[in-house]
Motif scaffolding. Structure first.
Motif, mmCIF file in Angstrom:
data_model
loop_
_atom_site.group_PDB
_atom_site.id
_atom_site.type_symbol
_atom_site.label_atom_id
_atom_site.label_comp_id
_atom_site.label_asym_id
_atom_site.label_seq_id
_atom_site.Cartn_x
_atom_site.Cartn_y
_atom_site.Cartn_z
ATOM 1 N N GLY A 34 2.954 -6.341 22.175
ATOM 2 C CA GLY A 34 2.966 -6.444 20.723
ATOM 3 C C GLY A 34 4.124 -7.270 20.221
ATOM 4 N N SER A 35 4.956 -6.672 19.386
ATOM 5 C CA SER A 35 6.080 -7.382 18.786
ATOM 6 C C SER A 35 7.362 -7.262 19.594
ATOM 7 C CB SER A 35 6.339 -6.830 17.378
ATOM 8 O OG SER A 35 6.700 -5.459 17.449
ATOM 9 N N LEU A 62 2.551 -15.612 19.744
ATOM 10 C CA LEU A 62 1.643 -14.682 19.068
ATOM 11 C C LEU A 62 2.376 -13.842 18.028
ATOM 12 C CD1 LEU A 62 -0.504 -13.456 22.104
ATOM 13 C CD2 LEU A 62 -1.232 -14.988 20.264
ATOM 14 N N GLU A 63 3.607 -13.424 18.350
ATOM 15 C CA GLU A 63 4.360 -12.596 17.421
ATOM 16 C C GLU A 63 4.776 -13.379 16.185
ATOM 17 O OE1 GLU A 63 6.224 -9.521 15.492
ATOM 18 O OE2 GLU A 63 4.607 -9.624 16.960
ATOM 19 N N VAL A 64 5.154 -14.636 16.354
ATOM 20 C CA VAL A 64 5.498 -15.473 15.200
ATOM 21 C C VAL A 64 4.289 -15.626 14.282
ATOM 22 C CG1 VAL A 64 6.066 -17.823 14.479
ATOM 23 C CG2 VAL A 64 7.369 -16.742 16.301
ATOM 24 N N GLN A 65 3.128 -15.864 14.858
ATOM 25 C CA GLN A 65 1.912 -15.999 14.048
ATOM 26 C C GLN A 65 1.577 -14.700 13.322
ATOM 27 O OE1 GLN A 65 -1.142 -17.665 16.733
ATOM 28 N NE2 GLN A 65 -0.919 -19.564 15.574
ATOM 29 N N ARG A 66 1.748 -13.559 14.009
ATOM 30 C CA ARG A 66 1.459 -12.269 13.379
ATOM 31 C C ARG A 66 2.453 -11.970 12.257
ATOM 32 N NH1 ARG A 66 0.217 -10.205 18.746
ATOM 33 N NH2 ARG A 66 2.426 -9.671 18.981
ATOM 34 N N THR A 67 3.728 -12.219 12.528
ATOM 35 C CA THR A 67 4.774 -11.889 11.563
ATOM 36 C C THR A 67 4.724 -12.787 10.346
ATOM 37 O OG1 THR A 67 6.207 -11.116 13.354
ATOM 38 C CG2 THR A 67 7.269 -11.631 11.252
ATOM 39 N N GLY A 68 4.564 -14.077 10.568
ATOM 40 C CA GLY A 68 4.477 -15.028 9.460
ATOM 41 C C GLY A 68 5.824 -15.468 8.933
ATOM 42 N N SER A 69 6.747 -14.535 8.733
ATOM 43 C CA SER A 69 8.065 -14.893 8.210
ATOM 44 C C SER A 69 9.090 -13.812 8.541
ATOM 45 C CB SER A 69 8.016 -15.101 6.696
ATOM 46 O OG SER A 69 7.763 -13.874 6.039
ATOM 47 N N LYS A 70 10.352 -14.220 8.592
ATOM 48 C CA LYS A 70 11.461 -13.294 8.802
ATOM 49 C C LYS A 70 12.555 -13.639 7.799
ATOM 50 C CE LYS A 70 12.102 -10.975 12.216
ATOM 51 N NZ LYS A 70 11.917 -9.540 12.534
ATOM 52 N N THR A 71 13.137 -12.616 7.179
ATOM 53 C CA THR A 71 14.182 -12.823 6.175
ATOM 54 C C THR A 71 15.468 -12.121 6.613
ATOM 55 O OG1 THR A 71 12.572 -12.995 4.370
ATOM 56 C CG2 THR A 71 14.846 -12.483 3.771
ATOM 57 N N TYR A 72 16.587 -12.833 6.452
ATOM 58 C CA TYR A 72 17.894 -12.301 6.838
ATOM 59 C C TYR A 72 18.867 -12.414 5.668
ATOM 60 C CZ TYR A 72 15.973 -12.853 11.531
ATOM 61 O OH TYR A 72 15.166 -12.777 12.642
ATOM 62 N N MET A 73 19.700 -11.398 5.525
ATOM 63 C CA MET A 73 20.758 -11.440 4.516
ATOM 64 C C MET A 73 21.885 -12.340 5.018
ATOM 65 S SD MET A 73 19.661 -9.528 2.068
ATOM 66 C CE MET A 73 21.152 -9.279 1.092
#
Length: 343
Positions: free
Chosen positions: A128-129, A226-237
């Motif tokens: 999975g992730s 596959l995980e990048v495609q599933r997640t779509g985006s990541k946000t960091y402070m």
């Protein structure tokens, strides 16, 4: 061994040939070791097979390197086939987003008290992730939460640590045989890779066969993609000059930076506009983007609490973006598979 008489008329028992096992070692989830326990010293024409429950064959010594290689290949292939069956069974109970991509035994290197290298068996899984590190294989659904370490696949970086290449004859022999060559190696193990994680830390692993190294490389690339495609985006402070900001890496949009309070977008660039980067190895990074209108390079400086994780994420998203445009990208980037014969 004598068998029961086939009929009451028969006065003497009939004899049939049967295997008489001195020791039986199940190969499901078993592991192979060609090295002396806990060291980087390779055994000559010998290896050991250890079952899931710890039962060992003892050291199997062969007369020639070819005999050792033939048995090593046969046993390794059987273990791989059984592992694949276990994966298929596990995936029947998992959702499409939690499928097991690959799993298997490796050796992880640790530093001893006297600065020597110590190795311990670890069981790795890409599911999975997440990237999992176990001391023993997960055999039930509950075992997956008992991993020693769990990392998000978008935030790790796989790297072939060393791959000693020579002519094709050496490669063909060394792929399965593990014929020892007198190279100036750090720890005498040729098939090694690192998985770099957050805060600059990493795990250093070795595998027994060159073909295993190639499989792990491709499996990590596929799992991260596959995980990048599933997640779509990541946000960091992040922060810059006293302002608290949010930095987003988006598979479709690229890079976006916005104010954490007002949500106003400060700037946005596509992946193709990123022309370079540099960092201080601690918290700060400079991203160099090309303005499509002026063609000038704009520098954006940001500060993150865990810079390594963010850089790994950027790498994962860019690699996945390129791979989505060029389907053969992953294979073309494979270091191990370029030079090794796979199973």
């Amino acid at each position: 061994a004598p068998s029961s008489p086939s009929s009451p008329i028969a006065n003497e028992p009939k004899y049939e040939k049967r295997w008489l096992d001195t020791l039986s070692v199940p190969l499901s989830m078993a592991r192979i070791s060609r090295y002396k326990t806990g060291t980087d010293k390779l055994r000559s024409n010998a290896f050991e097979v250890l079952a899931l429950d710890g039962v060992s064959t003892g050291i199997l010594q062969f007369y020639t390197a070819q005999e050792s290689a033939d048995w090593l290949r046969a046993i390794s292939t059987n273990i791989s086939d059984l592992t694949l069956q276990n994966m298929k069974m596990a995936n029947k109970c998992c959702s499409p987003s939690e499928q097991v991509i690959h799993m298997g035994w490796v050796n992880e290197r640790f530093e001893g008290a006297d600065s020597s290298h110590l190795y311990k068996f670890k069981f790795l899984a890409l599911k999975g992730s997440s990237f999992y590190i176990f001391s023993t294989p997960p055999v039930s659904t509950l075992d997956w939460v008992r991993a020693e370490k769990i990392y998000n696949l978008c935030e790790v970086l796989f790297k072939i640590h060393k791959l000693w290449l020579a002519d094709d004859c050496w490669l063909q022999a060394n792929l399965y045989l593990g014929i020892h060559q007198d190279f100036d190696l750090e720890d005498q193990r040729p098939y090694c890779f690192s998985v770099m994680v957050g805060h600059g830390k990493s795990h250093y692993f070795s595998v027994e066969l060159g073909s295993e190294l190639a499989v792990w490389e491709k499996s990590f690339q596929r799992a991260i993609f596959l995980e990048v495609q599933r997640t779509g985006s990541k946000t960091y402070m992040c922060s810059w000059q006293g302002d608290t900001l949010c930095f987003t890496v988006d598979f479709a949009l690229g890079f976006t930076c916005f104010d954490s309070k007002t949500k106003n977008v400060l700037w946005r660039f596509k992946f193709s506009q990123l022309k370079g980067s540099s960092d201080d190895g601690k918290t700060r990074v400079k991203l160099l983007f090309q303005n499509l209108d002026t063609k000038q390079i704009e520098t954006k400086e940001l500060e993150f609490q865990d810079l390594t994780t963010v850089l790994h994420c950027i790498h994962s998203f860019i690699a996945a973006k390129v791979a989505s445009v060029d389907p053969v990208f992953i294979d073309s980037q494979s270091i191990a598979r370029k030079y090794m014969y796979s199973n």
